[in-house]
Scaffold this motif. Structure first.
Motif, PDB file in Angstrom:
ATOM      1  N   GLN A  35      49.004 -13.684  11.714  1.00  0.00           N
ATOM      2  CA  GLN A  35      49.264 -14.697  10.647  1.00  0.00           C
ATOM      3  C   GLN A  35      50.581 -14.699  10.086  1.00  0.00           C
ATOM      4  N   TYR A  38      49.312 -15.462   4.773  1.00  0.00           N
ATOM      5  CA  TYR A  38      47.844 -15.013   4.604  1.00  0.00           C
ATOM      6  C   TYR A  38      46.916 -16.058   4.313  1.00  0.00           C
ATOM      7  N   ASP A  39      45.670 -16.092   4.968  1.00  0.00           N
ATOM      8  CA  ASP A  39      44.929 -16.998   4.689  1.00  0.00           C
ATOM      9  C   ASP A  39      43.426 -16.388   5.084  1.00  0.00           C
ATOM     10  N   LEU A  40      42.899 -16.295   3.780  1.00  0.00           N
ATOM     11  CA  LEU A  40      41.629 -15.285   3.961  1.00  0.00           C
ATOM     12  C   LEU A  40      40.514 -16.208   4.886  1.00  0.00           C
ATOM     13  N   SER A  41      40.177 -17.668   4.666  1.00  0.00           N
ATOM     14  CA  SER A  41      39.464 -18.246   5.455  1.00  0.00           C
ATOM     15  C   SER A  41      39.543 -18.085   6.876  1.00  0.00           C
ATOM     16  N   GLU A  42      40.957 -18.071   7.397  1.00  0.00           N
ATOM     17  CA  GLU A  42      41.269 -17.956   8.654  1.00  0.00           C
ATOM     18  C   GLU A  42      40.759 -16.642   9.295  1.00  0.00           C
ATOM     19  N   ILE A  43      40.915 -15.694   8.345  1.00  0.00           N
ATOM     20  CA  ILE A  43      40.581 -14.204   8.678  1.00  0.00           C
ATOM     21  C   ILE A  43      39.087 -14.117   9.185  1.00  0.00           C
ATOM     22  N   MET A  44      38.439 -14.747   8.195  1.00  0.00           N
ATOM     23  CA  MET A  44      37.098 -14.737   8.110  1.00  0.00           C
ATOM     24  C   MET A  44      36.197 -15.431   9.376  1.00  0.00           C
ATOM     25  N   LYS A  45      37.043 -16.470   9.743  1.00  0.00           N
ATOM     26  CA  LYS A  45      36.379 -17.391  10.980  1.00  0.00           C
ATOM     27  C   LYS A  45      36.941 -16.305  12.079  1.00  0.00           C
ATOM     28  N   THR A  46      37.939 -15.764  12.320  1.00  0.00           N
ATOM     29  CA  THR A  46      38.207 -14.784  13.371  1.00  0.00           C
ATOM     30  C   THR A  46      37.192 -13.668  13.368  1.00  0.00           C
TER      31      THR A  46
END
Length: 215
Positions: A35, A38-46
């Motif tokens: 990334q 920083y994108d927490l939503s994208e981290i959690m989806k990954t």
């Protein structure tokens, strides 16, 4: 994807099949996503997408480990508001991408229908049982119904793919976690497959049913 071997890290490259040369004591294989922002939503989806690989690597499928996990973590109903995936940007074949999207669409419609029937607080998505996750769980008084979604061309194929999972969720290691289990698919239930389910229910007293969700 990158690999740590011989004390050094390789360059980052696209995810590929892990070769025999990569599998060696001391090697570390990383699969993930980079990334710039920083994108927490994208981290959690990954993390969510990578979880099945994590389970396999950690040995969740070994009988010893599964017995330990299940005896410590009996089924617990959770009505957490799991966010169903709407979009996923992966480099994969169109057929696999369509498979993933259709699963999410079926799950979303199934949840909507079940909430209307049983109430929103009695329907849970992606409910954990040990290290496994059940697509949808419904609470009816003090009993639970498990729903496993499969994307296939026929009801029989859906049942074949889901049957083992549902038995494991429901009865492993020596308990009964659900009073009913359902296979969910798009295909219509034909007469021969209906007779097959009726035979299973009668012959083995396994409370399995099939639910069709039309998109």
């Amino acid at each position: 994807m990158w690999i740590w071997k011989n004390g050094e890290r390789t360059n980052i490259f696209d995810v590929r099949i892990i070769s025999e040369q990569d599998i060696s004591v001391g090697n570390f294989i990383f699969i993930g996503k980079t990334q710039k922002v920083y994108d927490l939503s994208e981290i959690m989806k990954t993390f969510d997408a990578m979880f099945p690989i994590y389970k396999e690597v950690e040995g969740e499928n070994s009988s010893e480990n599964r017995e330990s996990v299940n005896k410590k973590n009996r089924f617990v109903f959770s009505d957490s508001k799991y966010r169903l995936p709407q979009k996923r940007h992966f480099s994969m074949e169109a057929k696999e991408l369509d498979f993933c999207i259709r699963h999410s669409m079926i799950q979303e419609k199934l949840v909507s229908e079940l909430k209307q029937q049983y109430g929103a607080n009695n329907v849970a998505t992606e409910n954990y049982i040990g290290l496994n996750r059940i697509d949808v769980v419904v609470r009816v008084c003090q009993k639970y119904y498990f729903y496993e979604i499969k994307v296939a061309n026929s009801a029989r194929d859906c049942i074949r793919d889901a049957f083992g999972q549902l038995l494991d969720y429901c009865f492993y290691p020596d308990v009964r976690n659900a009073s009913r289990i359902f296979v969910v698919g798009e295909a219509e239930l034909d007469s021969s497959t209906k007779e097959y389910l009726e035979f299973i229910n009668k012959e083995f007293s396994i409370p399995i049913g099939y639910l069709r969700i039309e998109l």
